[in-house]
Design a protein around this motif. Structure first.
Motif, mmCIF file in Angstrom:
data_model
loop_
_atom_site.group_PDB
_atom_site.id
_atom_site.type_symbol
_atom_site.label_atom_id
_atom_site.label_comp_id
_atom_site.label_asym_id
_atom_site.label_seq_id
_atom_site.Cartn_x
_atom_site.Cartn_y
_atom_site.Cartn_z
ATOM 1 N N HIS A 1 -8.302 -0.852 -4.643
ATOM 2 C CA HIS A 1 -8.865 -1.389 -3.402
ATOM 3 C C HIS A 1 -8.225 -2.729 -3.055
ATOM 4 O O HIS A 1 -7.841 -2.961 -1.905
ATOM 5 C CB HIS A 1 -10.376 -1.554 -3.535
ATOM 6 C CG HIS A 1 -11.000 -2.318 -2.408
ATOM 7 N ND1 HIS A 1 -11.210 -1.769 -1.173
ATOM 8 C CD2 HIS A 1 -11.417 -3.611 -2.326
ATOM 9 C CE1 HIS A 1 -11.737 -2.685 -0.371
ATOM 10 N NE2 HIS A 1 -11.876 -3.805 -1.058
ATOM 11 N N HIS A 2 -8.090 -3.610 -4.032
ATOM 12 C CA HIS A 2 -7.500 -4.922 -3.782
ATOM 13 C C HIS A 2 -6.022 -4.805 -3.396
ATOM 14 O O HIS A 2 -5.531 -5.570 -2.567
ATOM 15 C CB HIS A 2 -7.678 -5.838 -4.995
ATOM 16 C CG HIS A 2 -9.055 -6.411 -5.093
ATOM 17 N ND1 HIS A 2 -10.004 -5.871 -5.900
ATOM 18 C CD2 HIS A 2 -9.627 -7.452 -4.470
ATOM 19 C CE1 HIS A 2 -11.118 -6.562 -5.780
ATOM 20 N NE2 HIS A 2 -10.920 -7.526 -4.912
ATOM 21 N N ARG B 1 -4.680 -2.233 -1.770
ATOM 22 C CA ARG B 1 -4.674 -1.768 -0.371
ATOM 23 C C ARG B 1 -5.006 -2.924 0.570
ATOM 24 O O ARG B 1 -4.365 -3.107 1.602
ATOM 25 C CB ARG B 1 -5.684 -0.634 -0.173
ATOM 26 C CG ARG B 1 -5.221 0.708 -0.698
ATOM 27 C CD ARG B 1 -6.145 1.837 -0.259
ATOM 28 N NE ARG B 1 -7.542 1.607 -0.603
ATOM 29 C CZ ARG B 1 -8.123 1.964 -1.736
ATOM 30 N NH1 ARG B 1 -7.407 2.569 -2.672
ATOM 31 N NH2 ARG B 1 -9.401 1.727 -1.952
ATOM 32 N N HIS B 2 -6.015 -3.692 0.213
ATOM 33 C CA HIS B 2 -6.415 -4.824 1.039
ATOM 34 C C HIS B 2 -5.281 -5.844 1.151
ATOM 35 O O HIS B 2 -5.021 -6.382 2.225
ATOM 36 C CB HIS B 2 -7.669 -5.480 0.470
ATOM 37 C CG HIS B 2 -8.111 -6.685 1.235
ATOM 38 N ND1 HIS B 2 -8.636 -6.605 2.496
ATOM 39 C CD2 HIS B 2 -8.078 -8.003 0.924
ATOM 40 C CE1 HIS B 2 -8.915 -7.820 2.931
ATOM 41 N NE2 HIS B 2 -8.585 -8.692 1.993
#
Length: 92
Positions: free
Chosen positions: A53-54, A56-57
């Motif tokens: 997730h990080h 992608r962010h």
């Protein structure tokens, strides 16, 4: 209690230079690792999902920053072009 054990008790909140990256990334993970706690399979999966997730962010943020820099560059270029046109216009 040995001297080594006493040192560990006194330096319980001490962050070593080699651990700064872990501490900055996730203080909870650093704390658990410092206590020699091993994560469960569920925690490992959650951590991997969090890392993904990080990442992608981070890509979204970098793309946004690139777009902002491009927009700023185009704006400055247009302003310079407008000023150049204004300066080259001959008053008749």
């Amino acid at each position: 209690m040995s001297v080594r054990g006493a040192t560990n008790v006194l330096n319980r909140g001490l962050i070593r230079a080699s651990e700064i990256g872990d501490w900055c990334f996730c203080r909870r993970a650093w704390y658990l690792n410092d206590r020699r706690s091993r994560p469960t399979l569920v925690q490992i999966e959650k951590r991997q999902a969090g890392i993904a997730h990080h990442e992608r962010h981070g890509r979204v943020v970098m793309q946004s920053q690139r777009r902002m820099r491009t927009r700023n560059f185009v704006l400055v270029l247009l302003l310079l072009l407008a000023v150049a046109c204004w300066l080259t216009m001959s008053p008749n």
